[in-house]
Enzyme design. Structure first.
Site, PDB file in Angstrom:
ATOM      1  N   ALA A  51       0.897  -1.207  -0.053  1.00 50.78           N
ATOM      2  CA  ALA A  51      -0.033  -0.158   0.118  1.00 50.78           C
ATOM      3  C   ALA A  51       0.899   1.187  -0.140  1.00 50.78           C
ATOM      4  CB  ALA A  51      -1.059   0.001   1.176  1.00 50.78           C
ATOM      5  N   ASP A 240      -3.856  -2.857   3.880  1.00 51.61           N
ATOM      6  CA  ASP A 240      -4.195  -1.858   2.683  1.00 51.61           C
ATOM      7  C   ASP A 240      -5.087  -0.816   2.807  1.00 51.61           C
ATOM      8  OD1 ASP A 240      -3.356  -4.726   1.679  1.00 51.61           O
ATOM      9  OD2 ASP A 240      -2.657  -3.403   0.206  1.00 51.61           O
ATOM     10  N   ASN A 250      -6.722  -6.766   4.001  1.00 50.68           N
ATOM     11  CA  ASN A 250      -5.190  -6.905   3.752  1.00 50.68           C
ATOM     12  C   ASN A 250      -5.182  -8.211   2.765  1.00 50.68           C
ATOM     13  OD1 ASN A 250      -2.375  -6.337   3.993  1.00 50.68           O
ATOM     14  ND2 ASN A 250      -2.214  -8.301   5.676  1.00 50.68           N
TER      15      ASN A 250
HETATM   16  O1  MRU Z   1      -1.325  -7.318  -3.617  1.00 47.19           O
HETATM   17  P1  MRU Z   1      -0.060  -6.574  -2.881  1.00 47.19           P
HETATM   18  O2  MRU Z   1       1.258  -7.347  -2.747  1.00 47.19           O
HETATM   19  O3  MRU Z   1      -0.028  -5.148  -3.021  1.00 47.19           O
HETATM   20  O4  MRU Z   1      -0.701  -6.644  -1.323  1.00 47.19           O
HETATM   21  C1  MRU Z   1      -0.029  -5.930  -0.267  1.00 47.19           C
HETATM   22  C2  MRU Z   1      -0.494  -6.373   1.276  1.00 47.19           C
HETATM   23  O5  MRU Z   1      -1.352  -6.838   1.344  1.00 47.19           O
HETATM   24  C3  MRU Z   1       0.248  -5.634   2.256  1.00 47.19           C
HETATM   25  O6  MRU Z   1       0.056  -6.605   3.289  1.00 47.19           O
HETATM   26  C4  MRU Z   1      -0.433  -4.245   2.491  1.00 47.19           C
HETATM   27  O7  MRU Z   1      -0.432  -3.332   1.297  1.00 47.19           O
HETATM   28  C5  MRU Z   1       0.656  -3.496   3.444  1.00 47.19           C
HETATM   29  S1  MRU Z   1       2.116  -2.869   3.073  1.00 47.19           S
HETATM   30  C6  MRU Z   1       2.935  -2.284   4.038  1.00 47.19           C
END
Ligand code: MRU
Length: 349
Positions: A51, A240, A250
């Site tokens: 995120a 997210d 998340n």
């Molecule tokens: O699909 P992604 O890899 O973007 O998903 C990321 C996540 O779910 C993370 O846990 C979230 O973005 C937190 S990042 C500090």
């Protein structure tokens, strides 16, 4: 390239570089972003992901879109910028940081009185740089607030990658781990591999190993057994989007981990900067969950692992209800229930 210094996002002399995280852990490839279309694609394909990192990449992506538009007058520049912000925002829906960062840049540029595209562009870049620098600081503070939760001998479970690679530095879930490690605390991390795209085994395990943290990678279906064996004392994940009532979006699988943690009476913490807290979304049921392509589920790498023509669901995220969240480790301290009140008190300015 040095594993510990390579950054997910870099802006150097007016050029945007993104680490292609799809090639990790085997190859460290940094790609120069030549166009806004390329940035959109890099976000969509998860070359840059996590995120906070997609928020920063989106803000700089707007700079990439506007850098050859500096000859425009104010009104034309603002109109073009708005179109490009909407375009970049369409790349991924769930992580609020993308729209948050784009809106912040657009608002700052609009509020400036400059008449020329040249000056407005400089304002745009300065705001993107501010978001980038702020993200490092927010993660550092999450580490400071969360480090006391980690003590000698602990086992920590995490899911997906909420590490350095998902942010501008330190990570969110990993920030307390990095700080505890720096301070000589001895602990072990269990990193769920996080099917279907394996951000846990490809990215979290990679970056923690590079930092010298004791880390095991496990498949997602091993978490329950690890908990049953008493190996896990705390769960820390990223997010997210956090809704006003404390519901947490998340990576898919987080809900299952939270339910397991509750069953085994293990504290479940969510690490988040204020930029991921969305008080305009009242509860998790309003969060748009990204559905991704079938291939991510029907194939493992290049190999097909499900029959041709099979029906597939591939939600990239799930929503963990606030009742399963022990606390939020934020840049402003650890926030405890009742979240509708405490999140508003801490972040509703
Ligand atoms: O699909 P992604 O890899 O973007 O998903 C990321 C996540 O779910 C993370 O846990 C979230 O973005 C937190 S990042 C500090």
């Amino acid at each position: 390239m040095d594993k510990q210094t390579v950054k997910s996002v870099a802006w150097e002399n007016g050029t945007l570089y993104l680490l292609d995280q799809t090639q990790l852990p085997t190859d460290v490839v940094v790609e120069e972003q030549q166009s806004v279309k390329q940035v959109w694609d890099s976000i969509k394909k998860l070359k840059v992901r996590g995120a906070p990192a997609i928020g920063v990449a989106g803000a700089y992506g707007l700079a990439v879109a506007m850098r050859d538009k500096i000859s425009l007058d104010r009104e034309s520049f603002l109109a073009e910028m708005q179109d490009n912000a909407s375009y970049l925002d369409s790349s991924r829906p769930t992580a609020v940081n993308l729209s948050w960062a784009l809106n912040r840049v657009v608002k700052t540029v609009r509020a400036h009185s400059a008449k020329s595209g040249r000056e407005l562009y400089d304002v745009l870049v300065a705001e993107a740089e501010a978001i980038h620098a702020e993200d490092v600081e927010l993660c550092r503070r999450i580490g400071e607030h969360g480090v006391s939760l980690i003590s000698d001998g602990m086992g920590i479970l995490t899911h997906c990658n909420a590490g350095r690679l998902a942010t501008s530095d330190y990570g969110t879930a990993t920030a307390p781990m990095y700080l505890a490690h720096e301070r000589g605390v001895s602990f072990t991390v269990y990193s769920d591999e996080s099917r279907p795209l394996l951000q846990g085994s490809r990215l979290t395990a990679w970056e923690l190993q590079a930092a010298g943290v004791d880390v095991y990678t496990i498949t997602d279906n091993m978490a329950a057994a690890m908990m049953q064996q008493g190996l896990i004392n705390i769960v820390i994940v990223g997010t997210d989007r956090v809704a006003a009532n404390g519901d947490v979006a998340n990576k898919i699988g987080t809900l299952g981990v939270a339910i397991l943690a509750s069953y085994f009476k293990i504290p479940f913490y969510v690490a988040t900067p204020f930029s991921t807290i969305d008080l305009a979304t009242t509860s998790g049921s309003q969060i748009v969950i990204e559905e991704r392509g079938e291939d991510e589920v029907t194939h493992f790498g290049m190999r097909r692992t499900a029959p041709e023509g099979i029906k597939v669901r591939n939600p990239a995220f799930d929503v963990t209800p606030n009742a399963l969240v022990t606390g939020f480790i934020t840049d402003r301290g650890i926030i405890r229930p009742p979240y509708r009140d405490t999140l508003k008190a801490a972040f509703g300015n």
